[in-house]
Scaffold this active site. Structure first.
Site, short mmCIF file in Angstrom:
data_model
loop_
_atom_site.label_atom_id
_atom_site.label_comp_id
_atom_site.label_asym_id
_atom_site.label_seq_id
_atom_site.Cartn_x
_atom_site.Cartn_y
_atom_site.Cartn_z
N ARG A 104 -13.89 -8.52 1.68
CA ARG A 104 -12.47 -8.26 1.44
C ARG A 104 -11.65 -9.52 1.74
NH1 ARG A 104 -10.49 -3.14 1.58
NH2 ARG A 104 -8.69 -4.20 0.69
N HIS B 292 -7.30 0.69 -6.43
CA HIS B 292 -7.52 -0.14 -5.24
C HIS B 292 -8.19 -1.45 -5.70
CE1 HIS B 292 -7.84 -1.30 -1.20
NE2 HIS B 292 -8.70 -0.42 -0.72
N CYS C 252 -16.55 1.79 0.60
CA CYS C 252 -15.37 0.96 0.87
C CYS C 252 -14.89 1.08 2.31
CB CYS C 252 -14.25 1.32 -0.10
SG CYS C 252 -13.77 3.05 -0.02
N ASP D 260 -17.12 7.05 -1.48
CA ASP D 260 -15.85 6.94 -0.75
C ASP D 260 -15.58 8.31 -0.13
OD1 ASP D 260 -13.30 6.20 0.13
OD2 ASP D 260 -12.38 6.33 -1.86
N ARG E 289 0.88 -1.18 0.00
CA ARG E 289 0.00 0.00 0.00
C ARG E 289 0.90 1.22 0.00
NH1 ARG E 289 -5.38 1.41 3.43
NH2 ARG E 289 -6.13 -0.05 1.87
N GLN F 233 -10.08 -3.98 -3.27
CA GLN F 233 -11.38 -3.47 -2.82
C GLN F 233 -12.46 -3.83 -3.85
OE1 GLN F 233 -12.32 -1.52 0.04
NE2 GLN F 233 -14.28 -2.18 -0.78
N1 NVA Z 1 -9.83 6.73 -1.45
C1 NVA Z 1 -9.48 6.31 -0.11
C2 NVA Z 1 -9.73 4.85 0.06
C3 NVA Z 1 -9.49 4.33 1.44
C4 NVA Z 1 -9.71 2.84 1.54
C5 NVA Z 1 -8.02 6.65 0.17
O1 NVA Z 1 -7.19 6.43 -0.73
O2 NVA Z 1 -7.72 7.10 1.26
N1 CP Z 2 -11.32 -0.02 2.39
C1 CP Z 2 -10.06 -0.13 2.84
O1 CP Z 2 -9.11 -0.37 2.09
O2 CP Z 2 -9.93 0.05 4.18
P1 CP Z 2 -8.58 0.20 4.98
O3 CP Z 2 -7.97 1.52 4.60
O4 CP Z 2 -8.98 0.16 6.42
O5 CP Z 2 -7.66 -0.94 4.61
#
Ligand code: NVA
Ligand code: CP
Length: 308
Positions: free
Chosen positions: A291, A129, A263, A223, A102, A132
């Site tokens: 997930r 992502h 999400c 989101d 990540r 997800q």
């Molecule tokens: N768009 C959000 C998704 C979090 C799971 C982010 O990147 O923070």
């Molecule tokens: N939706 C998602 O990826 O959640 P987290 O940021 O908690 O992993």
């Protein structure tokens, strides 16, 4: 050997429709099964951003497959002190069986994929992502029994989740509508890629009109308005995004059978109201559960565990 064995998942579009179906079918089987596995593989997690769901669901999925997990917190590994990604990738390749990353730049996970032989999984970048979206597709399929022809409307920021939803939805024959404020459109290259994957023009709609986009939709999805790394823009974005909030008024425009997805993490009364989140059309908690099933199936496929 399945054609997924040894592959990377950097974008949801790294998989074709048949391969996504392979993962989703296995995820459904695993969800209904009490089977324990003993595959003894090791997953590395290299996360430069916060995570609850992705970190825990990947970990539990690997434990249930019989394997182990190593949390490679960048602040406690040399990569966080500037060791080049190319060197880190080649070294981790010698220890791990699979690595989920990540991070911010899509190029960084591409570097890991280029310099290692083990499967590299995108656990969220600024661009996509994909894990997800596998869980989202599983959740939609559970609700409607199919993905083909289902109309899904995403409201909010044209971000990583929007990009993977657009590509993944189109790949699976869905009609995907993305409604964002002016200036927060999805990445143009992703839109063009989705259009090139589409077999019908109505599969891709990009608009600023939240209400028109929600009419008769079977899935409403949102989101956060400011993603990780954009925290300083949170306050200024609120008035810009207000009319894209999923509230009861917007839900009333959608199809009677519509389900609501997010999400998570969610900011109640910002991108979604508590009433809708907790309402009877919400499938948000099933989506979070999926997930784990989807990623367990994905890892089983990428590691070739299902080959007999
Ligand atoms: N768009 C959000 C998704 C979090 C799971 C982010 O990147 O923070
Ligand atoms: N939706 C998602 O990826 O959640 P987290 O940021 O908690 O992993």
């Amino acid at each position: 050997m399945s054609n997924l064995t040894g592959r990377d998942l950097l974008s949801i579009a790294d998989l074709n429709q048949e391969e996504i179906n392979t993962v989703l079918n296995l995820a459904a089987d695993l969800k209904g099964s009490k089977e324990k596995f003993n595959y003894n593989k090791t997953l590395g997690l290299l996360f430069y951003k916060a995570s609850t769901r992705t970190r825990v669901s990947f970990s539990v999925a690997m434990y249930q497959l019989g394997g182990n997990v190593i949390d490679l917190n960048p602040s406690r590994t040399q990569v966080g002190r500037g060791e080049p990604l190319e060197d880190t990738a080649r070294v981790l390749d010698r220890y791990l069986d699979i690595l989920a990353i990540r991070t911010f730049a899509q190029e960084d996970i591409q570097t890991f994929a280029d310099y290692s032989n083990i499967p590299i999984i995108n656990a969220l970048t600024d661009l996509e992502h994909p894990c997800q979206i596998l869980a989202d597709l599983q959740t939609i399929q559970e609700s409607f029994g199919t993905l083909e022809g289902i109309t899904m409307t995403y409201l909010g920021d044209g971000n990583n989740v929007a990009h993977s939803l657009l590509l993944g939805g189109v790949l699976m024959g869905m009609n995907v509508r993305i409604a964002t404020p002016e200036g927060y459109l999805p990445n143009l290259d992703i839109v063009k890629q989705a259009q090139s994957l589409a077999t019908r023009p109505e599969q891709v709609t990009i608009t600023n009109d939240a209400k028109a986009a929600s009419e008769n939709a079977q899935v409403l999805y949102t989101d956060v308005w400011a993603s990780m790394g954009q925290e300083e823009e949170t306050a200024q974005r609120i008035p810009i995004f207000q009319s894209y909030q999923i509230n009861q008024e917007l839900v009333n425009l959608a199809d009677d059978s519509a389900i609501i997805l997010h999400c998570l993490p969610a900011y109640r009364e910002k991108e979604i109201t508590t009433e809708v989140m907790e309402g009877k059309q919400s499938r948000i908690w099933d989506q979070a559960e999926n997930r784990m099933h989807a990623q367990k199936a994905l890892m089983a496929c990428l590691l070739g565990l299902t080959d007999t």
